[in-house]
Scaffold this motif. Structure first.
Motif, PDB file in Angstrom:
ATOM      1  N   PRO A  30       0.830  -1.205   0.000  1.00 36.38           N
ATOM      2  CA  PRO A  30       0.000   0.000   0.000  1.00 36.38           C
ATOM      3  C   PRO A  30       0.869   1.261   0.000  1.00 36.38           C
ATOM      4  N   VAL A  31       0.646   2.120  -1.006  1.00 38.72           N
ATOM      5  CA  VAL A  31       1.442   3.352  -1.115  1.00 38.72           C
ATOM      6  C   VAL A  31       0.564   4.574  -1.383  1.00 38.72           C
ATOM      7  N   VAL A  34      -3.581   3.884  -4.751  1.00 42.59           N
ATOM      8  CA  VAL A  34      -3.346   2.753  -5.647  1.00 42.59           C
ATOM      9  C   VAL A  34      -2.149   1.971  -5.109  1.00 42.59           C
ATOM     10  N   PRO A  35      -2.360   0.704  -4.685  1.00 43.99           N
ATOM     11  CA  PRO A  35      -1.236  -0.067  -4.157  1.00 43.99           C
ATOM     12  C   PRO A  35      -0.350  -0.619  -5.279  1.00 43.99           C
ATOM     13  N   ILE A  36       0.876  -0.943  -4.929  1.00 45.83           N
ATOM     14  CA  ILE A  36       1.764  -1.639  -5.864  1.00 45.83           C
ATOM     15  C   ILE A  36       1.432  -3.127  -5.766  1.00 45.83           C
ATOM     16  N   PRO A  71     -12.982 -11.733  -1.890  1.00 50.33           N
ATOM     17  CA  PRO A  71     -11.917 -10.793  -1.507  1.00 50.33           C
ATOM     18  C   PRO A  71     -10.632 -11.023  -2.310  1.00 50.33           C
ATOM     19  N   ILE A  72     -10.704 -10.754  -3.618  1.00 47.15           N
ATOM     20  CA  ILE A  72      -9.576 -11.046  -4.507  1.00 47.15           C
ATOM     21  C   ILE A  72      -8.918  -9.791  -5.075  1.00 47.15           C
ATOM     22  N   PHE A  73      -9.367  -8.627  -4.638  1.00 48.58           N
ATOM     23  CA  PHE A  73      -8.706  -7.396  -5.043  1.00 48.58           C
ATOM     24  C   PHE A  73      -7.599  -7.082  -4.030  1.00 48.58           C
ATOM     25  N   ALA A  74      -6.755  -6.118  -4.358  1.00 47.33           N
ATOM     26  CA  ALA A  74      -5.656  -5.732  -3.467  1.00 47.33           C
ATOM     27  C   ALA A  74      -6.191  -5.447  -2.066  1.00 47.33           C
ATOM     28  N   GLY A  75      -5.440  -5.854  -1.062  1.00 45.03           N
ATOM     29  CA  GLY A  75      -5.880  -5.665   0.319  1.00 45.03           C
ATOM     30  C   GLY A  75      -6.958  -6.642   0.727  1.00 45.03           C
ATOM     31  N   PHE A  76      -7.108  -7.742  -0.014  1.00 47.74           N
ATOM     32  CA  PHE A  76      -8.128  -8.764   0.246  1.00 47.74           C
ATOM     33  C   PHE A  76      -9.523  -8.154   0.315  1.00 47.74           C
ATOM     34  N   THR A  77      -9.810  -7.245  -0.633  1.00 44.62           N
ATOM     35  CA  THR A  77     -11.117  -6.601  -0.683  1.00 44.62           C
ATOM     36  C   THR A  77     -11.925  -7.154  -1.850  1.00 44.62           C
ATOM     37  N   GLY A  78     -13.193  -6.863  -1.832  1.00 39.56           N
ATOM     38  CA  GLY A  78     -14.114  -7.240  -2.893  1.00 39.56           C
ATOM     39  C   GLY A  78     -15.461  -6.629  -2.582  1.00 39.56           C
ATOM     40  N   GLY A  79     -16.406  -6.771  -3.505  1.00 40.41           N
ATOM     41  CA  GLY A  79     -17.740  -6.224  -3.316  1.00 40.41           C
ATOM     42  C   GLY A  79     -17.975  -5.006  -4.189  1.00 40.41           C
ATOM     43  N   LEU A  80     -19.244  -4.650  -4.317  1.00 38.84           N
ATOM     44  CA  LEU A  80     -19.624  -3.523  -5.175  1.00 38.84           C
ATOM     45  C   LEU A  80     -19.038  -2.193  -4.714  1.00 38.84           C
ATOM     46  N   GLN A  81     -18.810  -2.044  -3.409  1.00 40.99           N
ATOM     47  CA  GLN A  81     -18.259  -0.793  -2.890  1.00 40.99           C
ATOM     48  C   GLN A  81     -16.867  -0.505  -3.451  1.00 40.99           C
ATOM     49  N   MET A  83     -16.089  -0.261  -6.393  1.00 43.24           N
ATOM     50  CA  MET A  83     -16.218   0.673  -7.523  1.00 43.24           C
ATOM     51  C   MET A  83     -16.037   2.119  -7.083  1.00 43.24           C
ATOM     52  N   LEU A  84     -16.160   2.388  -5.789  1.00 46.51           N
ATOM     53  CA  LEU A  84     -15.999   3.742  -5.269  1.00 46.51           C
ATOM     54  C   LEU A  84     -14.567   4.049  -4.853  1.00 46.51           C
ATOM     55  N   LYS A  85     -13.664   3.082  -5.032  1.00 46.52           N
ATOM     56  CA  LYS A  85     -12.255   3.307  -4.696  1.00 46.52           C
ATOM     57  C   LYS A  85     -11.545   3.954  -5.882  1.00 46.52           C
ATOM     58  N   PRO A  86     -10.596   4.845  -5.609  1.00 48.13           N
ATOM     59  CA  PRO A  86      -9.869   5.492  -6.698  1.00 48.13           C
ATOM     60  C   PRO A  86      -9.129   4.508  -7.614  1.00 48.13           C
ATOM     61  N   SER A  87      -8.759   3.355  -7.106  1.00 46.82           N
ATOM     62  CA  SER A  87      -7.986   2.395  -7.901  1.00 46.82           C
ATOM     63  C   SER A  87      -8.846   1.509  -8.795  1.00 46.82           C
ATOM     64  N   PHE A  88     -10.161   1.551  -8.664  1.00 48.22           N
ATOM     65  CA  PHE A  88     -11.015   0.628  -9.419  1.00 48.22           C
ATOM     66  C   PHE A  88     -10.896   0.808 -10.934  1.00 48.22           C
ATOM     67  N   GLY A  89     -10.647   2.003 -11.391  1.00 45.07           N
ATOM     68  CA  GLY A  89     -10.499   2.227 -12.826  1.00 45.07           C
ATOM     69  C   GLY A  89      -9.372   1.413 -13.427  1.00 45.07           C
ATOM     70  N   PHE A  90      -8.342   1.146 -12.639  1.00 40.42           N
ATOM     71  CA  PHE A  90      -7.239   0.322 -13.139  1.00 40.42           C
ATOM     72  C   PHE A  90      -7.705  -1.115 -13.349  1.00 40.42           C
ATOM     73  N   LEU A  91      -8.603  -1.598 -12.477  1.00 43.34           N
ATOM     74  CA  LEU A  91      -9.159  -2.943 -12.670  1.00 43.34           C
ATOM     75  C   LEU A  91      -9.956  -3.004 -13.973  1.00 43.34           C
TER      76      LEU A  91
END
Length: 181
Positions: A30-31, A34-36, A71-81, A83-91
């Motif tokens: 985490p930096v 958007v995490p590395i 929970p397969i996104f960075a930071g072991f996150t997942g779920g519709l919420q 989409m509200l993270k700044p990094s979701f566009g990279f996904l």
């Protein structure tokens, strides 16, 4: 539009790159917003090895599984919420980037030049989708006040050295694997 029949091998390969992208998310530093992670390495490799359609499907599956709550996104996150993270566009960018890398490499000989072009183009696509999304979420959803330069610093400039390393790895590993497959 032609329908695409998927064989058992196709589904296995798509699932493998879906899983590898998830594993790449777990290797995370985490930096900031958007995490590395190693996700982009597997996105690039999916395009080089699977071709445009199967690579795109592997990333669509990855994003959908995460949005459904795994929970397969960075930071072991997942779920519709997510989409509200700044990094979701990279996904979202992963989907188009995998397609672009695959499109460039599927009809040509697996030359270093061609694979390098594919990796470079796909990396630009990830930034082209991820950065505007990040700007939008930060400034309009989270009501921050970040200018374009600040967003580029948080979402791109600091990642260029690592992305260059991952791109180089994708070219070298992708070339070897493509020659063997």
């Amino acid at each position: 539009m032609t329908s695409m029949k998927l064989t058992t091998l196709d589904i296995t390969q798509i699932g493998l790159f879906t899983a590898l992208t998830a594993i790449g998310a777990f290797i995370s530093i985490p930096v900031g917003p958007v995490p590395i992670t190693l996700q982009s390495l597997f996105v690039l490799l999916s395009g080089i090895i699977l071709g445009s359609r199967k690579a795109m499907l592997s990333q669509v599956a990855y994003v959908l599984l995460g949005l459904f709550g795994l929970p397969i996104f960075a930071g072991f996150t997942g779920g519709l919420q997510t989409m509200l993270k700044p990094s979701f566009g990279f996904l979202l960018g992963f989907i188009l980037a995998a397609y672009v890398a695959g499109k460039i490499t599927e009809y040509e000989k697996a030359s270093i030049r061609n694979i390098t072009l594919a990796v470079f183009a796909a990396t630009i696509v990830m930034y082209a989708v991820g950065l505007p999304y990040m700007y939008y979420v930060l400034n309009f959803i989270l009501t921050k006040d970040f200018n374009i330069i600040q967003v580029l610093n948080m979402g791109m400039f600091m990642f260029i050295p690592g992305d260059t390393l991952k791109a180089t790895m994708a070219v070298l590993v992708g070339k070897k694997l493509k020659e063997r497959l």
